[in-house]
Design a protein around this motif. Sequence first.
Motif, PDB file in Angstrom:
ATOM      1  N   ALA A 107      43.396  36.093  36.885  1.00  0.00           N
ATOM      2  CA  ALA A 107      43.142  36.789  35.850  1.00  0.00           C
ATOM      3  C   ALA A 107      43.990  38.632  36.653  1.00  0.00           C
ATOM      4  N   GLY A 108      44.094  38.340  37.765  1.00  0.00           N
ATOM      5  CA  GLY A 108      45.015  39.830  38.235  1.00  0.00           C
ATOM      6  C   GLY A 108      46.624  39.564  38.488  1.00  0.00           C
ATOM      7  N   ALA A 109      46.765  38.281  38.394  1.00  0.00           N
ATOM      8  CA  ALA A 109      48.511  37.857  37.530  1.00  0.00           C
ATOM      9  C   ALA A 109      48.669  38.600  36.442  1.00  0.00           C
ATOM     10  N   VAL A 110      47.652  38.230  35.704  1.00  0.00           N
ATOM     11  CA  VAL A 110      48.009  38.564  34.015  1.00  0.00           C
ATOM     12  C   VAL A 110      48.179  39.948  33.425  1.00  0.00           C
ATOM     13  N   LEU A 111      47.273  40.383  34.188  1.00  0.00           N
ATOM     14  CA  LEU A 111      47.187  41.961  34.227  1.00  0.00           C
ATOM     15  C   LEU A 111      48.057  42.853  35.015  1.00  0.00           C
TER      16      LEU A 111
END
Length: 225
Positions: A107-111
């Motif tokens: 999730a952190g990467a896509v955000l």
Amino acid sequence: MTEHLISGDSDLPAQAGGTVAGTARTGKSPIRVIFVPGLGDRLPPLVHLQREALRTWRALGVRTTMFRVRWSSDATFQERLDRLDALVEQCERRGERVALMGASAGAGAVLAEYARRRSIVAVVIIAGKFLEPEDIIKPVLRRNAPFAESLSTVPKLLEELGPDDRARILSLRSARDGVVDDEDTLLEGAVNETMRVVGHVIAIGYALMFRARRVVRFLRDAVTD
């Protein structure tokens, strides 16, 4: 619908010349969902199961690609984010509309990529962990340096996302996660939905298998807004 092949690098689709398959027939740009798994992206059986779940999405009219951050590698979070950005750009150049989906640490990467490239049509996070690094035990952070970096980087990037940006984010969470603090899976301003399942890994599998239609509907609504 034909999937693009994955190159030997396993991150970037194989190059192909000419018109994107299906575009000339329908007159519409296809949707490409790039899925970023969590810390389990080093486990072949888990990666295989997630790939198989994503293959079923073809029946819903979307194309899927998995991008592995390789959280336990020596690469920095920024290096892997640059690689993800290159993949997004490659898909967009083919005429595809790109959406991102990240599970757990993914999730952190896509955000972070969404904050960088606003041409992304929508973002979906599943049981996301992108805040509060102090909640993670230090051995896990040491073994997964890019994950540790993401937890310190992403909160600042989220400040750049306004109400309209956040409205194009769908956050799916379990009723009780058990791994990630339940409040950490919420994102202010996003469309936050609780699934009727309990458990972190179960929530990810359930979303990929049984929330595909909901996710695709959210993506299509974002495209037509």
